[in-house]
Design a protein around this motif. Structure first.
Motif, PDB file in Angstrom:
ATOM      1  N   PRO A  93       0.806  -1.232   0.000  1.00  0.00           N
ATOM      2  CA  PRO A  93       0.000   0.000   0.000  1.00  0.00           C
ATOM      3  C   PRO A  93       0.831   1.271   0.000  1.00  0.00           C
ATOM      4  O   PRO A  93       0.294   2.357  -0.271  1.00  0.00           O
ATOM      5  CB  PRO A  93      -0.824  -0.125   1.287  1.00  0.00           C
ATOM      6  CG  PRO A  93      -0.008  -1.017   2.172  1.00  0.00           C
ATOM      7  CD  PRO A  93       0.657  -1.995   1.249  1.00  0.00           C
ATOM      8  N   ASN A  94       2.120   1.167   0.295  1.00  0.00           N
ATOM      9  CA  ASN A  94       2.975   2.355   0.347  1.00  0.00           C
ATOM     10  C   ASN A  94       3.805   2.550  -0.917  1.00  0.00           C
ATOM     11  O   ASN A  94       4.647   3.453  -0.980  1.00  0.00           O
ATOM     12  CB  ASN A  94       3.907   2.277   1.565  1.00  0.00           C
ATOM     13  CG  ASN A  94       3.139   2.316   2.871  1.00  0.00           C
ATOM     14  OD1 ASN A  94       2.117   2.992   2.969  1.00  0.00           O
ATOM     15  ND2 ASN A  94       3.599   1.582   3.865  1.00  0.00           N
ATOM     16  N   ALA A  95       3.567   1.720  -1.924  1.00  0.00           N
ATOM     17  CA  ALA A  95       4.305   1.866  -3.191  1.00  0.00           C
ATOM     18  C   ALA A  95       3.806   3.098  -3.934  1.00  0.00           C
ATOM     19  O   ALA A  95       2.605   3.377  -3.965  1.00  0.00           O
ATOM     20  CB  ALA A  95       4.125   0.620  -4.041  1.00  0.00           C
ATOM     21  N   SER A  96       4.729   3.811  -4.554  1.00  0.00           N
ATOM     22  CA  SER A  96       4.377   5.033  -5.288  1.00  0.00           C
ATOM     23  C   SER A  96       4.345   4.761  -6.789  1.00  0.00           C
ATOM     24  O   SER A  96       4.936   3.784  -7.268  1.00  0.00           O
ATOM     25  CB  SER A  96       5.402   6.128  -4.996  1.00  0.00           C
ATOM     26  OG  SER A  96       6.663   5.786  -5.563  1.00  0.00           O
ATOM     27  N   PRO A  97       3.674   5.622  -7.565  1.00  0.00           N
ATOM     28  CA  PRO A  97       3.671   5.455  -9.024  1.00  0.00           C
ATOM     29  C   PRO A  97       5.081   5.414  -9.608  1.00  0.00           C
ATOM     30  O   PRO A  97       5.337   4.681 -10.570  1.00  0.00           O
ATOM     31  CB  PRO A  97       2.893   6.684  -9.510  1.00  0.00           C
ATOM     32  CG  PRO A  97       1.988   7.033  -8.376  1.00  0.00           C
ATOM     33  CD  PRO A  97       2.787   6.733  -7.139  1.00  0.00           C
ATOM     34  N   GLU A  98       6.004   6.188  -9.019  1.00  0.00           N
ATOM     35  CA  GLU A  98       7.384   6.222  -9.522  1.00  0.00           C
ATOM     36  C   GLU A  98       8.072   4.868  -9.339  1.00  0.00           C
ATOM     37  O   GLU A  98       8.877   4.457 -10.170  1.00  0.00           O
ATOM     38  CB  GLU A  98       8.171   7.319  -8.804  1.00  0.00           C
ATOM     39  CG  GLU A  98       7.718   8.735  -9.120  1.00  0.00           C
ATOM     40  CD  GLU A  98       6.434   9.123  -8.402  1.00  0.00           C
ATOM     41  OE1 GLU A  98       5.760  10.086  -8.850  1.00  0.00           O
ATOM     42  OE2 GLU A  98       6.085   8.452  -7.400  1.00  0.00           O
ATOM     43  N   MET A  99       7.737   4.169  -8.256  1.00  0.00           N
ATOM     44  CA  MET A  99       8.323   2.841  -8.026  1.00  0.00           C
ATOM     45  C   MET A  99       7.851   1.855  -9.081  1.00  0.00           C
ATOM     46  O   MET A  99       8.636   1.048  -9.599  1.00  0.00           O
ATOM     47  CB  MET A  99       7.947   2.338  -6.635  1.00  0.00           C
ATOM     48  CG  MET A  99       8.537   3.138  -5.496  1.00  0.00           C
ATOM     49  SD  MET A  99       7.953   2.510  -3.888  1.00  0.00           S
ATOM     50  CE  MET A  99       8.595   3.774  -2.782  1.00  0.00           C
ATOM     51  N   PHE A 100       6.558   1.914  -9.403  1.00  0.00           N
ATOM     52  CA  PHE A 100       6.026   1.021 -10.430  1.00  0.00           C
ATOM     53  C   PHE A 100       6.686   1.295 -11.787  1.00  0.00           C
ATOM     54  O   PHE A 100       7.022   0.365 -12.528  1.00  0.00           O
ATOM     55  CB  PHE A 100       4.513   1.189 -10.546  1.00  0.00           C
ATOM     56  CG  PHE A 100       3.754   0.626  -9.386  1.00  0.00           C
ATOM     57  CD1 PHE A 100       3.673  -0.733  -9.196  1.00  0.00           C
ATOM     58  CD2 PHE A 100       3.128   1.462  -8.481  1.00  0.00           C
ATOM     59  CE1 PHE A 100       2.975  -1.269  -8.121  1.00  0.00           C
ATOM     60  CE2 PHE A 100       2.433   0.949  -7.401  1.00  0.00           C
ATOM     61  CZ  PHE A 100       2.352  -0.415  -7.225  1.00  0.00           C
ATOM     62  N   LYS A 101       6.877   2.559 -12.099  1.00  0.00           N
ATOM     63  CA  LYS A 101       7.501   2.912 -13.372  1.00  0.00           C
ATOM     64  C   LYS A 101       8.936   2.408 -13.429  1.00  0.00           C
ATOM     65  O   LYS A 101       9.398   1.920 -14.473  1.00  0.00           O
ATOM     66  CB  LYS A 101       7.467   4.428 -13.569  1.00  0.00           C
ATOM     67  CG  LYS A 101       7.958   4.866 -14.939  1.00  0.00           C
ATOM     68  CD  LYS A 101       7.751   6.360 -15.134  1.00  0.00           C
ATOM     69  CE  LYS A 101       8.138   6.796 -16.542  1.00  0.00           C
ATOM     70  NZ  LYS A 101       7.885   8.247 -16.758  1.00  0.00           N
ATOM     71  N   LEU A 102       9.637   2.496 -12.313  1.00  0.00           N
ATOM     72  CA  LEU A 102      11.019   2.033 -12.245  1.00  0.00           C
ATOM     73  C   LEU A 102      11.107   0.538 -12.533  1.00  0.00           C
ATOM     74  O   LEU A 102      11.929   0.089 -13.347  1.00  0.00           O
ATOM     75  CB  LEU A 102      11.588   2.342 -10.854  1.00  0.00           C
ATOM     76  CG  LEU A 102      13.077   2.101 -10.632  1.00  0.00           C
ATOM     77  CD1 LEU A 102      13.914   3.029 -11.506  1.00  0.00           C
ATOM     78  CD2 LEU A 102      13.415   2.322  -9.153  1.00  0.00           C
ATOM     79  N   LEU A 103      10.259  -0.244 -11.900  1.00  0.00           N
ATOM     80  CA  LEU A 103      10.275  -1.692 -12.120  1.00  0.00           C
ATOM     81  C   LEU A 103       9.821  -2.046 -13.527  1.00  0.00           C
ATOM     82  O   LEU A 103      10.409  -2.914 -14.177  1.00  0.00           O
ATOM     83  CB  LEU A 103       9.365  -2.394 -11.107  1.00  0.00           C
ATOM     84  CG  LEU A 103       9.898  -2.694  -9.716  1.00  0.00           C
ATOM     85  CD1 LEU A 103       8.966  -3.646  -8.998  1.00  0.00           C
ATOM     86  CD2 LEU A 103      11.288  -3.272  -9.755  1.00  0.00           C
ATOM     87  N   ALA A 104       8.769  -1.387 -14.006  1.00  0.00           N
ATOM     88  CA  ALA A 104       8.235  -1.694 -15.334  1.00  0.00           C
ATOM     89  C   ALA A 104       9.248  -1.378 -16.417  1.00  0.00           C
ATOM     90  O   ALA A 104       9.372  -2.117 -17.405  1.00  0.00           O
ATOM     91  CB  ALA A 104       6.943  -0.935 -15.569  1.00  0.00           C
ATOM     92  N   ASN A 105       9.983  -0.290 -16.274  1.00  0.00           N
ATOM     93  CA  ASN A 105      11.014   0.055 -17.253  1.00  0.00           C
ATOM     94  C   ASN A 105      12.165  -0.939 -17.215  1.00  0.00           C
ATOM     95  O   ASN A 105      12.761  -1.245 -18.252  1.00  0.00           O
ATOM     96  CB  ASN A 105      11.534   1.470 -16.998  1.00  0.00           C
ATOM     97  CG  ASN A 105      10.626   2.539 -17.574  1.00  0.00           C
ATOM     98  OD1 ASN A 105      10.054   2.369 -18.644  1.00  0.00           O
ATOM     99  ND2 ASN A 105      10.467   3.647 -16.867  1.00  0.00           N
TER     100      ASN A 105
END
Length: 229
Positions: A93-105
């Motif tokens: 629940p504490n993950a940010s949109p920037e973290m998701f983008k980092l992993l997805a990239n």
């Protein structure tokens, strides 16, 4: 606690047996002990999954791990529950949109990797398991479940990605839509094949309870202002 995970049907998936009604009390205790031991050792060899599951995760921490290591292969590794790092982050629940983008990239293919989950159970009046529903879930489906958002097969394209049009119809605020876009890595400059509308135009056309979300329209339009003219 020997009884902590008795009748914890979701975690039973890892040992390929959901139904525990026929087990003796001692066998249930043993299964509970095995589950507790598994959870304490779950991430021993999977550091990236451990970090993504940590409620205290920071963007700097995740960035350093990805920059300092060639982890594309690691991001495709799964634990015994079939979860990848992206699945784990979608449950955080504490993950940010920037973290998701980092992993997805770092590993775009992780967005369509699937894990098997128990998504619903049918319990009788004394708490015994009657039936369990299993589903193969991608990270975005895990995130939607975590947010309490419903979905159906029509919401996804042939590759398993949640379509932008489906996401716009779910009534999310900008922060959540940004998370979805970062997991899926949408091309915001791409027109819809049928309507020929750009994403910000489709956001203007999408209504929830008769209203459009002006912040979402604005944010999508600001992606490339040349598309407005």
């Amino acid at each position: 606690d020997d009884e902590a995970f008795i009748d914890c049907f979701t975690l039973e998936l890892r040992i390929q047996q959901v139904y525990t009604n026929s087990l003796t009390w001692e066998q249930k205790h043993q299964r509970s002990r095995e589950t507790a031991r598994y959870l304490t050792q779950r991430f021993d060899t999977l550091l990236i999954l451990k970090i993504c599951s940590d409620a205290n995760i920071t963007l700097d921490q995740l960035t350093s791990l990805i920059i300092d290591n060639n982890i594309n292969h690691t991001l495709q590794q799964t634990d015994d529950l079939g979860m990848t790092a992206l699945h784990c982050l979608c449950l955080n629940p504490n993950a940010s949109p920037e973290m998701f983008k980092l992993l997805a990239n770092a590993c775009p293919q992780a967005a369509i990797m699937q894990a098997e989950m128990v998504t619903d159970v049918d319990i009788d009046w004394i708490g015994r398991l009657i039936d369990a529903t299993r589903e193969m879930v991608t990270p975005i489906k895990v995130w939607l479940k975590m947010k309490g958002a419903s979905y159906n097969n029509n919401d996804f394209n042939d590759e398993g990605h949640l379509t932008l049009d489906a996401a716009l119809q779910k009534g999310f605020e900008w922060h959540d839509l940004l998370t979805i876009m970062n997991i899926q890595l949408y091309d915001l400059g791409e027109q819809n094949e049928i309507s020929r509308l750009y994403p910000f135009m489709r956001a203007a056309a999408a209504t929830v309870n008769g209203l459009s979300n002006l912040e979402i329209i604005y944010q999508l339009a600001m992606y490339d202002t040349k598309l407005i003219y």
